[in-house]
Write a protein that holds these residues in place. Structure first.
Motif, PDB file in Angstrom:
ATOM      1  N   ALA A 279       0.831  -1.206   0.000  1.00 13.72           N
ATOM      2  CA  ALA A 279       0.000   0.000   0.000  1.00 13.72           C
ATOM      3  C   ALA A 279       0.868   1.260   0.000  1.00 13.72           C
ATOM      4  N   ALA A 280       1.945   1.257   0.795  1.00 11.64           N
ATOM      5  CA  ALA A 280       2.833   2.412   0.848  1.00 11.64           C
ATOM      6  C   ALA A 280       3.516   2.648  -0.491  1.00 11.64           C
ATOM      7  N   THR A 281       3.912   1.572  -1.161  1.00 14.74           N
ATOM      8  CA  THR A 281       4.565   1.692  -2.461  1.00 14.74           C
ATOM      9  C   THR A 281       3.613   2.286  -3.490  1.00 14.74           C
ATOM     10  N   LEU A 282       2.376   1.811  -3.522  1.00 13.25           N
ATOM     11  CA  LEU A 282       1.425   2.329  -4.504  1.00 13.25           C
ATOM     12  C   LEU A 282       1.092   3.788  -4.201  1.00 13.25           C
ATOM     13  N   LEU A 283       1.051   4.146  -2.932  1.00  9.21           N
ATOM     14  CA  LEU A 283       0.894   5.552  -2.568  1.00  9.21           C
ATOM     15  C   LEU A 283       2.069   6.362  -3.092  1.00  9.21           C
ATOM     16  N   MET A 284       3.299   5.891  -2.837  1.00  2.31           N
ATOM     17  CA  MET A 284       4.498   6.613  -3.257  1.00  2.31           C
ATOM     18  C   MET A 284       4.553   6.780  -4.774  1.00  2.31           C
ATOM     19  N   LEU A 285       4.292   5.708  -5.507  1.00  4.15           N
ATOM     20  CA  LEU A 285       4.396   5.772  -6.968  1.00  4.15           C
ATOM     21  C   LEU A 285       3.280   6.604  -7.588  1.00  4.15           C
ATOM     22  N   GLY A 286       2.221   6.890  -6.822  1.00 13.06           N
ATOM     23  CA  GLY A 286       1.166   7.772  -7.313  1.00 13.06           C
ATOM     24  C   GLY A 286       1.482   9.245  -7.152  1.00 13.06           C
ATOM     25  N   LEU A 287       2.550   9.565  -6.421  1.00 14.02           N
ATOM     26  CA  LEU A 287       2.906  10.958  -6.184  1.00 14.02           C
ATOM     27  C   LEU A 287       3.696  11.536  -7.350  1.00 14.02           C
ATOM     28  N   PRO A 288       3.481  12.787  -7.709  1.00 12.74           N
ATOM     29  CA  PRO A 288       4.337  13.428  -8.711  1.00 12.74           C
ATOM     30  C   PRO A 288       5.787  13.491  -8.209  1.00 12.74           C
ATOM     31  N   GLY A 289       6.720  13.459  -9.145  1.00 11.56           N
ATOM     32  CA  GLY A 289       8.131  13.511  -8.812  1.00 11.56           C
ATOM     33  C   GLY A 289       8.834  12.241  -9.224  1.00 11.56           C
ATOM     34  N   SER A 290      10.029  12.072  -8.711  1.00 11.83           N
ATOM     35  CA  SER A 290      10.821  10.882  -8.988  1.00 11.83           C
ATOM     36  C   SER A 290      10.704   9.911  -7.822  1.00 11.83           C
ATOM     37  N   ALA A 291      11.045   8.629  -8.054  1.00 13.13           N
ATOM     38  CA  ALA A 291      10.977   7.623  -6.996  1.00 13.13           C
ATOM     39  C   ALA A 291      12.117   6.627  -7.160  1.00 13.13           C
TER      40      ALA A 291
ATOM     41  N   ARG B 226       5.075  -3.869 -11.531  1.00 12.57           N
ATOM     42  CA  ARG B 226       5.060  -3.791 -12.996  1.00 12.57           C
ATOM     43  C   ARG B 226       3.823  -3.047 -13.491  1.00 12.57           C
ATOM     44  N   THR B 227       2.673  -3.358 -12.908  1.00 10.07           N
ATOM     45  CA  THR B 227       1.443  -2.674 -13.293  1.00 10.07           C
ATOM     46  C   THR B 227       1.502  -1.194 -12.934  1.00 10.07           C
ATOM     47  N   ALA B 228       1.958  -0.893 -11.727  1.00 13.19           N
ATOM     48  CA  ALA B 228       2.007   0.495 -11.277  1.00 13.19           C
ATOM     49  C   ALA B 228       2.934   1.328 -12.146  1.00 13.19           C
ATOM     50  N   LEU B 229       4.087   0.788 -12.503  1.00 10.92           N
ATOM     51  CA  LEU B 229       5.027   1.562 -13.319  1.00 10.92           C
ATOM     52  C   LEU B 229       4.489   1.758 -14.737  1.00 10.92           C
ATOM     53  N   ARG B 230       3.776   0.774 -15.249  1.00  7.89           N
ATOM     54  CA  ARG B 230       3.175   0.933 -16.580  1.00  7.89           C
ATOM     55  C   ARG B 230       2.105   2.029 -16.557  1.00  7.89           C
ATOM     56  N   VAL B 231       1.242   1.987 -15.551  1.00  5.61           N
ATOM     57  CA  VAL B 231       0.184   2.997 -15.455  1.00  5.61           C
ATOM     58  C   VAL B 231       0.791   4.367 -15.157  1.00  5.61           C
ATOM     59  N   ARG B 232       1.768   4.402 -14.281  1.00  4.19           N
ATOM     60  CA  ARG B 232       2.410   5.676 -13.927  1.00  4.19           C
ATOM     61  C   ARG B 232       2.958   6.376 -15.165  1.00  4.19           C
ATOM     62  N   ARG B 233       3.573   5.599 -16.037  1.00  2.00           N
ATOM     63  CA  ARG B 233       4.131   6.187 -17.261  1.00  2.00           C
ATOM     64  C   ARG B 233       3.016   6.606 -18.213  1.00  2.00           C
ATOM     65  N   ALA B 234       2.043   5.722 -18.400  1.00  2.00           N
ATOM     66  CA  ALA B 234       0.966   6.019 -19.349  1.00  2.00           C
ATOM     67  C   ALA B 234       0.153   7.240 -18.926  1.00  2.00           C
TER      68      ALA B 234
ATOM     69  N   VAL C 154     -10.743   0.663 -12.054  1.00  2.00           N
ATOM     70  CA  VAL C 154      -9.598   0.376 -11.206  1.00  2.00           C
ATOM     71  C   VAL C 154      -8.369   0.175 -12.093  1.00  2.00           C
ATOM     72  N   LEU C 155      -7.350   0.995 -11.862  1.00  2.00           N
ATOM     73  CA  LEU C 155      -6.110   0.913 -12.636  1.00  2.00           C
ATOM     74  C   LEU C 155      -5.057   0.071 -11.943  1.00  2.00           C
ATOM     75  N   ALA C 156      -5.016   0.114 -10.631  1.00  2.00           N
ATOM     76  CA  ALA C 156      -4.076  -0.677  -9.847  1.00  2.00           C
ATOM     77  C   ALA C 156      -4.566  -0.714  -8.413  1.00  2.00           C
ATOM     78  N   ALA C 157      -4.299  -1.819  -7.728  1.00  2.00           N
ATOM     79  CA  ALA C 157      -4.680  -1.950  -6.322  1.00  2.00           C
ATOM     80  C   ALA C 157      -3.617  -2.771  -5.616  1.00  2.00           C
ATOM     81  N   SER C 158      -3.277  -2.355  -4.398  1.00  3.78           N
ATOM     82  CA  SER C 158      -2.214  -3.052  -3.665  1.00  3.78           C
ATOM     83  C   SER C 158      -2.693  -4.361  -3.062  1.00  3.78           C
ATOM     84  N   GLY C 159      -3.998  -4.555  -3.004  1.00  2.00           N
ATOM     85  CA  GLY C 159      -4.565  -5.787  -2.483  1.00  2.00           C
ATOM     86  C   GLY C 159      -5.996  -5.929  -2.958  1.00  2.00           C
ATOM     87  N   PRO C 160      -6.655  -7.019  -2.590  1.00  2.86           N
ATOM     88  CA  PRO C 160      -8.043  -7.228  -3.017  1.00  2.86           C
ATOM     89  C   PRO C 160      -8.954  -6.116  -2.502  1.00  2.86           C
ATOM     90  N   LEU C 161      -9.868  -5.684  -3.355  1.00  8.76           N
ATOM     91  CA  LEU C 161     -10.870  -4.690  -2.963  1.00  8.76           C
ATOM     92  C   LEU C 161     -12.114  -5.400  -2.450  1.00  8.76           C
TER      93      LEU C 161
END
Length: 590
Positions: free
Chosen positions: A408-420, A508-516, A563-570
């Motif tokens: 969950a923390a990673t998906l939060l971080m990768l959703g923020l503008p900036g570098s990671a 992998r999913t998060a980085l693909r969506v983050r770029r797109a 839903v574009l990405a989720a860190s666990g089951p919804l």
């Protein structure tokens, strides 16, 4: 349950913007503003020759793993010639590869292979200190007191009637005194030299023009070979206060004496991670980085520098990334923030305020080779825990909870503008090794504290590549320089990569969506009604709504979401609406 408004009074997307806290970047062509950079710790990444220690050819052989993951660049921790007393952060020759890791030809091959795949290479630079086996320090030991050779380092006479006491009361970050006394050729005690880290890592004197000239030449050596940038070790060090005054504070690898900077000010979002004192964050370091920036700007290709600077408040850290200095600075305030919604919101907002004021990106990070992996850290009982390693007899983390929160923390971080930055193995969900025996530990912090601190070995254990291979496929012989826990079998790359919903699949999913979705250069705004929920961090970045639930109750999303990405089951709420469970982050288009 928090229910988001979806009545006509809400915006067309179903979420009302509460407040914009960061405007999007207009400099999207500057790669370092939005890059996701993967840290490779070479000795633990992959072993090509069977000696149990990772090497540069091992990195080259696994570049496609990084390409599949979707990172933009990789940062290589030190691979230079070194006696390896501090895992390569004790450099004996800044212009050569240690035979442990390969050759300069191996480095050139890695660089070319990475560039061919569109992956940039950032190398580590260690300018605060050298190894005691560096030719300069050997010359200094052989030279008379007061000689030019000694002026490259911080040699001083001792205090007391016969110089038997250290020149001041500073303590080493690794434990014990920060001074070691030398012996003259006739066998009598001589001067003392400063080492903020191990005795084998003497600090350089950056008031010496010869030191400054040498490191500019080192920069050019690697820039000429084609590297894309530098991670600067202990970037807040190097310059010490005039006179080296006594100081009664305490510094460590992961926290300082207080949450204030050199000017005594505090920022909202400060966590107490900043190292203050007369040996850190002195104004003179900025002159050095301005000179280095001029060197980098001579080269094509937008070369970049990132500062490892444990500095607070965030307004002090932002001084390292002013337009004529560095490009990035690790956001350790974010890394050290407890798993608490209010504190996370505060540090995110404070980070943008400080960095936006100087036109720099925020550079997010959750794990690296110096801290307990966040999949373990977030499973500890205390939400503020920042131990320097974990022993088998220490309270152990909740492994399931830790990984759930880490995702969950990673998906939060990768959703923020900036570098990671992503530390090797976190994409596999690797936990810290918390049961290493004393006889296998190698971190000097363990030895210099007489075993009081476990040290950093637990986050540096070799990666598992193949679940059913000896040494989990780390190398051809099954040898590993540190033992791997049995739990690594379930996290091996071959298992993670073929398992839907695995941590690797999430990254992998998060980085693909983050770029797109161009999230790295997006605008961040807190959203209503989540802004009023004390257990939720929620924001909009461009067209993506990011929601992290840190509470116990379900958090309902708008009725029509993609839903574009989720860190666990919804989950589903009482009216069939998509809901976010505890310790889960979701990205949706709403």
């Amino acid at each position: 349950m928090t229910q988001i408004d979806s009545t006509p009074s809400a915006t067309a997307t179903g979420t009302g913007i509460s407040r914009v806290v960061h405007a999007g970047s207009a400099d999207a062509d500057q790669w370092w503003r939005q890059a996701v950079i993967y840290q490779v710790y070479p000795r633990s990444f992959a072993d090509s020759d069977g000696d149990g220690i990772g090497d540069l050819p091992g990195v080259t052989a696994h570049l496609d793993h990084l390409v599949e993951l979707g990172v933009d660049a990789l940062w290589l921790s030190p691979f230079y010639r070194s006696p390896q007393r501090d895992a390569g952060y004790d450099v004996a020759d800044y212009r050569d590869v240690d035979p442990l890791f390969g050759t300069l030809a191996d480095f050139d091959e890695l660089l070319a292979a990475a560039h061919a795949r569109g992956v940039r290479i950032v190398v580590d630079l260690v300018p605060n200190h050298t190894s005691n086996e560096h030719v300069w320090f050997q010359e200094a030991l052989a030279a008379p007191e007061g000689s030019p050779a000694r002026a490259r380092y911080l040699f001083r006479d001792g205090r007391g009637e016969s110089g038997e006491l250290p020149p001041n009361n500073w303590q080493s970050i690794f434990g014990g005194d920060a001074w070691t006394r030398t012996t003259r050729p006739d066998g009598t005690p001589g001067q003392w030299y400063l080492h903020l880290f191990d005795t084998t890592q003497p600090d350089l004197d950056w008031t010496n023009p010869e030191v400054r000239d040498e490191f500019e030449a080192v920069l050019r050596f690697w820039l000429d070979r084609g590297v894309d940038g530098f991670r600067v070790d202990v970037a807040h060090g190097m310059v010490k206060a005039d006179g080296l005054p006594d100081w009664d504070g305490h510094v460590s690898m992961v926290e300082g004496s207080d949450a204030s900077g050199a000017d005594g000010a505090t920022d909202q979002g400060s966590t107490g991670t900043g190292n203050s004192g007369p040996m850190f964050d002195q104004d003179g370091v900025h002159e050095i980085y301005r000179a280095w920036r001029r060197v980098l700007d001579e080269y094509p290709g937008d070369r970049a520098m990132v500062a490892e600077a444990w500095v607070e408040p965030l307004s002090r850290l932002a001084r390292y990334v002013r337009p004529d200095e560095m490009h990035q600075a690790f956001n350790f305030s974010f890394l050290c923030t407890a798993w608490d919604a209010a504190r996370l919101r505060a540090v995110v907002e404070a980070s943008f305020a400080a960095n936006d004021a100087v036109g720099a990106p925020s550079t997010w990070v959750l794990s690296n080779h110096d801290v307990v992996r966040h999949a373990t850290r977030l499973g500890l009982d205390s939400p503020d825990a920042r131990p320097n390693g974990i022993f088998a007899h220490d309270p152990q983390p909740d492994v399931v909870l830790g990984l759930r929160r880490a995702r969950a923390a990673t998906l939060l971080m990768l959703g923020l503008p900036g570098s990671a930055y992503v530390y090797q193995g976190e994409e596999l969900g690797l936990p810290e090794h918390t049961a290493l025996d004393a006889d296998v530990r190698q971190d000097p912090a363990f030895f210099r504290t007489q075993g009081a601190e476990a040290g950093r070995d637990g986050c540096r254990v070799p990666l598992p590549w193949v679940a059913d291979a000896p040494g989990f496929g780390f190398g051809p012989t099954g040898e590993t320089w540190l033992p791997q826990p049995d739990a690594y079998r379930d996290h091996a790359a071959d298992v993670e990569r073929r398992t839907p919903g695995s941590t690797f699949d999430l990254y992998r999913t998060a980085l693909r969506v983050r770029r797109a979705e161009r999230l790295g250069t997006g605008t961040l705004a807190w959203t209503e009604p989540f802004a009023q929920d004390p257990q939720v961090v929620a924001f909009r970045n461009r067209d993506v709504l990011v929601v992290t639930n840190l509470g116990d109750a379900l958090v309902a999303l708008p009725r029509s979401v993609e839903v574009l990405a989720a860190s666990g089951p919804l989950d589903r709420g009482p009216y069939g609406e998509t809901s976010v469970p505890s310790d889960t982050t979701v990205w949706v288009r709403a």
